[in-house]
Design a protein around this motif. Structure first.
Motif, PDB file in Angstrom:
ATOM      1  N   PRO B 181       0.810  -1.237   0.000  1.00 22.19           N
ATOM      2  CA  PRO B 181       0.000   0.000   0.000  1.00 22.19           C
ATOM      3  C   PRO B 181       0.837   1.279   0.000  1.00 22.19           C
ATOM      4  O   PRO B 181       0.501   2.238  -0.688  1.00 22.19           O
ATOM      5  CB  PRO B 181      -0.804  -0.122   1.295  1.00 22.19           C
ATOM      6  N   ARG B 182       1.951   1.286   0.731  1.00 20.35           N
ATOM      7  CA  ARG B 182       2.744   2.510   0.811  1.00 20.35           C
ATOM      8  C   ARG B 182       3.340   2.844  -0.560  1.00 20.35           C
ATOM      9  O   ARG B 182       3.239   3.966  -1.055  1.00 20.35           O
ATOM     10  CB  ARG B 182       3.857   2.345   1.853  1.00 20.35           C
ATOM     11  N   ASN B 183       3.930   1.835  -1.185  1.00 17.28           N
ATOM     12  CA  ASN B 183       4.546   2.050  -2.499  1.00 17.28           C
ATOM     13  C   ASN B 183       3.500   2.321  -3.575  1.00 17.28           C
ATOM     14  O   ASN B 183       3.734   3.077  -4.510  1.00 17.28           O
ATOM     15  CB  ASN B 183       5.398   0.846  -2.884  1.00 17.28           C
ATOM     16  N   LYS B 184       2.348   1.698  -3.409  1.00 14.60           N
ATOM     17  CA  LYS B 184       1.234   1.940  -4.317  1.00 14.60           C
ATOM     18  C   LYS B 184       0.887   3.429  -4.301  1.00 14.60           C
ATOM     19  O   LYS B 184       0.737   4.062  -5.356  1.00 14.60           O
ATOM     20  CB  LYS B 184       0.048   1.117  -3.799  1.00 14.60           C
ATOM     21  N   ASP B 185       0.842   3.963  -3.106  1.00 12.67           N
ATOM     22  CA  ASP B 185       0.533   5.382  -2.922  1.00 12.67           C
ATOM     23  C   ASP B 185       1.590   6.272  -3.576  1.00 12.67           C
ATOM     24  O   ASP B 185       1.271   7.249  -4.251  1.00 12.67           O
ATOM     25  CB  ASP B 185       0.452   5.660  -1.420  1.00 12.67           C
ATOM     26  N   ILE B 186       2.846   5.900  -3.353  1.00 13.81           N
ATOM     27  CA  ILE B 186       3.951   6.687  -3.920  1.00 13.81           C
ATOM     28  C   ILE B 186       3.842   6.727  -5.446  1.00 13.81           C
ATOM     29  O   ILE B 186       3.931   7.790  -6.073  1.00 13.81           O
ATOM     30  CB  ILE B 186       5.313   6.093  -3.501  1.00 13.81           C
ATOM     31  N   ILE B 187       3.629   5.560  -6.037  1.00 14.50           N
ATOM     32  CA  ILE B 187       3.571   5.485  -7.496  1.00 14.50           C
ATOM     33  C   ILE B 187       2.385   6.293  -8.033  1.00 14.50           C
ATOM     34  O   ILE B 187       2.515   7.075  -8.984  1.00 14.50           O
ATOM     35  CB  ILE B 187       3.475   4.014  -7.966  1.00 14.50           C
ATOM     36  N   LEU B 188       1.208   6.129  -7.399  1.00 15.89           N
ATOM     37  CA  LEU B 188       0.042   6.875  -7.863  1.00 15.89           C
ATOM     38  C   LEU B 188       0.281   8.375  -7.781  1.00 15.89           C
ATOM     39  O   LEU B 188      -0.058   9.117  -8.704  1.00 15.89           O
ATOM     40  CB  LEU B 188      -1.200   6.471  -7.051  1.00 15.89           C
ATOM     41  N   ASP B 208      -8.338  -2.958  -9.660  1.00 16.43           N
ATOM     42  CA  ASP B 208      -8.410  -2.550  -8.259  1.00 16.43           C
ATOM     43  C   ASP B 208      -9.168  -1.218  -8.170  1.00 16.43           C
ATOM     44  O   ASP B 208      -8.680  -0.175  -8.602  1.00 16.43           O
ATOM     45  CB  ASP B 208      -6.960  -2.415  -7.744  1.00 16.43           C
ATOM     46  N   ARG B 209     -10.404  -1.271  -7.613  1.00 14.21           N
ATOM     47  CA  ARG B 209     -11.246  -0.077  -7.579  1.00 14.21           C
ATOM     48  C   ARG B 209     -10.635   1.058  -6.771  1.00 14.21           C
ATOM     49  O   ARG B 209     -10.720   2.220  -7.150  1.00 14.21           O
ATOM     50  CB  ARG B 209     -12.635  -0.423  -7.017  1.00 14.21           C
ATOM     51  N   ASP B 210      -9.942   0.692  -5.653  1.00 10.61           N
ATOM     52  CA  ASP B 210      -9.330   1.716  -4.785  1.00 10.61           C
ATOM     53  C   ASP B 210      -8.347   2.588  -5.553  1.00 10.61           C
ATOM     54  O   ASP B 210      -8.254   3.793  -5.341  1.00 10.61           O
ATOM     55  CB  ASP B 210      -8.561   1.052  -3.632  1.00 10.61           C
ATOM     56  N   ALA B 211      -7.596   1.939  -6.428  1.00  8.49           N
ATOM     57  CA  ALA B 211      -6.538   2.659  -7.135  1.00  8.49           C
ATOM     58  C   ALA B 211      -7.105   3.762  -8.017  1.00  8.49           C
ATOM     59  O   ALA B 211      -6.399   4.676  -8.412  1.00  8.49           O
ATOM     60  CB  ALA B 211      -5.722   1.685  -7.982  1.00  8.49           C
TER      61      ALA B 211
END
Ligand SMILES: Nc1ncnc2c1ncn2[C@@H]1O[C@H](COP(=O)(O)OP(=O)(O)O)[C@@H](O)[C@H]1O
Ligand SMILES: [Mg+2]
Lengths: 399, 233
Positions: B181-188, B208-211
């Protein structure tokens, strides 16, 4: 810049590429070594044959006669018809007639009986005699021996030494066996040592033909063969015709029989050539497969490059660059190996046969390199074709 | 606003290798995406998200229909021209990173610049790669090999690589599926920033709907009518 990617790829797989390069170099060197060796063998046979315009001997194998007279090899032929020898000696149709008597040896070196005319033997009338005294003098009396430079070196003979000759030509170095064949009563004295001729006669020893007649006795004054130096080409041809249409003797141009002179060696050379081609083919196949494999191995990386916008031609350029790098290293390496190996073969021939093998560069080397470059190009094209069929989307889908 | 992407009656069919029957991987009657838009592409696995992105980047050609991207008709363009078009116009980010394993982070970024055929000098390429890697927070990892980087760091190198040729379009196919989740956030965040600062058209496909919560527009491949409705606005 593209080259730097290829270069990084190669350095990353240095071991695999080093192996490929080595195999390629080996393939090149094998082909070149055999080609060079075969060429220089022929050259050296022709070179060695030069002083012998025509050899006359008893009817029989021409190659054996030439091997006897030029290379002091093979089993000695039987004596030539004495009447023929005397007729040629006396009728003045030849510039020089040099008798040769074979049949004796000393520890593997042939002792050749001849006349003083032997010392006038020369490749052509413009060139100096091939027999040059290093130390001492030519033979004058019976049982005086003049030794060739290689024979002297190998047998450790010097002027003043004595030699017990043995009958028979076997290259026996076994003292006991040789001793059983020694003409015990006949001891030669070395009176002269010859300068190196860079010819097979360096391996020989020379005495007067009267010595032979004395040893083999019985009042028989036989001659094994004789060398004919003609006045001119027309005279030579007429003598050759006459001899070979007649039934008494045969005339042989050793330069011409050079082809079958080395009947056995020739066949060996053929086999060696085939082996070298097989090795080269295997080597080339390895190179192609290795390049092909390296591309298969990075289908995925190529797909990534494609996704980044690299065209097929760009990928092809990268593959060609790689095989060019392999070639760039292996070609000179192969040339070097090839010349080294052929140098060693030359050295060996010199030691064993005292034939002088000149170091040479052959045009065929260029053909070999050209063929190699073409094969390298195919080696590059094959994987390029595989890159062409690549399913980029499919490869990108995987991890 | 300018239209960056327009698909009309686009279909992609495959012949099934087993039965030989035709399988429709993608069907888009109309799709229009404006320059600078931040569009999410949603749909279950196998709904055609990846196929759609490949058609837009020119990696795949459609079986039928018109594909207009940044003024070019990709469906009629030959392969070499599509390759060059992609190098110059589309930056791609993938689920599995797809970095070249034998090149450093910096070299991976400069490699992408080689294919665009620009007149940049080697030094300029190097400087731009440094700048891009610093901007994704990897100033201290320039000379690391991909294998020496964490998954999040690798994907950040991929963002820098995708931006290498300053393309008008950024395509990301499940870019966060393999990240925590942390890296997902960074990339987004990095992708949003590129979209906002450079006015890049961003297309992000995910199941992934959240993304997609930060996306103003979502195209749902499971629901064609929704897509058509959206395209009208
Ligand atoms: N090369 C191919 N051959 C046959 N079918 C394919 C091929 N590529 C994709 N498909 C099919 O097309 C459909 C859409 O695939 P894809 O675009 O990868 O979906 P998503 O990315 O949404 O999961 C799937 O049913 C898939 O099986
Ligand atoms: Mg997908």
């Amino acid at each position: 810049m593209l080259m730097s990617i290829s270069f990084k790829y190669i350095t990353k797989r240095l071991r695999q590429y080093a192996l490929t390069t080595l195999v390629a170099a080996l393939a090149i060197s094998m082909t070149i070594a055999v080609t060079l060796a075969a060429d220089s063998l022929k050259d050296s046979v022709v070179y060695a044959s030069m002083p012998f315009d025509m050899i006359v001997g008893a009817k029989g194998s021409a190659a054996q006669l030439a091997l006897n007279a030029v290379f002091l090899r093979d089993t000695p032929v039987g004596n030539v018809d004495q009447a023929v020898y005397e007729r040629y000696m006396n009728d003045g149709r030849a510039r020089r007639i040099i008798p040769l008597a074979f049949g004796d040896s000393y520890r593997g070196s042939w002792i050749v009986g001849s006349s003083e005319a032997l010392f006038t033997l020369r490749p052509s009338e413009r060139e100096p005699e091939i027999f040059q005294i290093q130390e001492g003098r030519f033979f004058q009396d019976k049982y005086e021996l003049v030794v060739g430079s290689e024979a002297a070196r190998r047998l450790g003979l010097a002027v003043g030494d004595t030699v017990k000759a043995s009958h028979g030509m076997s290259d026996i170095l076994d003292e006991e066996l040789a001793a059983s064949r020694v003409h015990n009563n006949h001891i030669y004295t070395v009176v002269g040592a010859l300068k190196p001729m860079r010819r097979p006669y360096d391996l020989g020893m020379f005495a007067s033909i009267e010595t032979f007649w004395d040893i083999h006795g019985g009042g028989e004054r036989g001659v094994s063969a004789f060398i004919v130096t003609p006045w001119d080409y027309v005279g030579l041809m007429s003598m050759y015709q006459e001899l070979n249409t007649g039934s008494e003797a045969q005339g042989v141009f050793p330069g011409e029989v050079a082809g079958d002179l080395f009947g056995v060696i020739g066949r060996g050379e053929e086999a060696l050539r085939l082996v070298s081609y097989a090795v080269a083919a295997l080597g080339f196949a390895t190179v192609i497969l290795s390049l092909y494999w390296s591309v298969l191995n990075r289908r995925k990386e190529n797909a990534i490059f494609r996704a980044l916008g690299a065209g097929r031609s760009t990928l092809l350029r990268m593959v060609v660059t790689e095989s060019a790098m392999v070639m760039l290293v292996s070609a000179p390496l192969g040339l070097l190996f090839g010349h080294l190996v052929s140098g060693f073969i030359g050295l060996y021939l010199r030691r064993v046969m005292a034939v002088y093998v000149p170091a040479s560069f052959s045009v065929q080397e260029l053909y070999i390199l050209a063929a190699y470059a073409a094969i390298g190009a195919v080696g590059a094209a094959l994987p390029a074709a595989s890159a062409y069929r690549q399913d980029v989307a499919g490869l990108l889908a995987g991890e | 606003m300018d239209e960056m992407i327009r698909l009309t009656n686009v279909r992609k069919v495959y012949r099934s290798s087993g039965s030989g029957a035709m399988v429709e991987a993608l069907r888009v009657d109309r799709l229009s995406i404006l320059a600078g838009e931040r569009a999410g592409i949603r749909g279950r696995s196998g709904s055609g998200k990846t196929t759609l992105l490949h058609v837009i980047s020119g990696i795949l050609t459609p079986s039928g229909g018109e594909v207009m991207v940044n003024g070019a008709r990709l469906d009629t363009l030959g392969e070499p021209k599509r390759d060059l078009f992609r190098a110059r116009n589309v930056g791609c980010i993938f689920q599995f990173f797809h970095l070249i394993p034998y090149l450093t982070a910096k070299e991976n970024v400069t490699a992408a610049m080689l294919f665009a055929g620009g007149a940049m000098s080697r030094r300029m390429m190097g400087e731009r790669a440094d700048f891009l890697l610093e901007s994704v927070g990897l100033g201290g990892r320039l000379h690391h090999m991909p294998g020496q980087l964490s998954g999040g760091e690798q994907q950040r190198v991929c963002v820098a690589r995708a931006l290498a040729n300053d393309p008008p379009i950024l395509i990301a196919d499940e870019p966060t599926a393999n990240l925590d989740p942390r890296n997902k956030d960074i990339i987004l965040r990095l992708l949003y920033r590129a979209n906002e600062e450079n006015r890049l058209t961003l297309l992000l496909a995910t199941h992934d709907r959240d993304a997609l919560s930060g996306f103003t527009r979502v195209i749902d491949l499971d629901d064609m009518s929704a897509m058509e409705g959206e395209a009208a606005c």
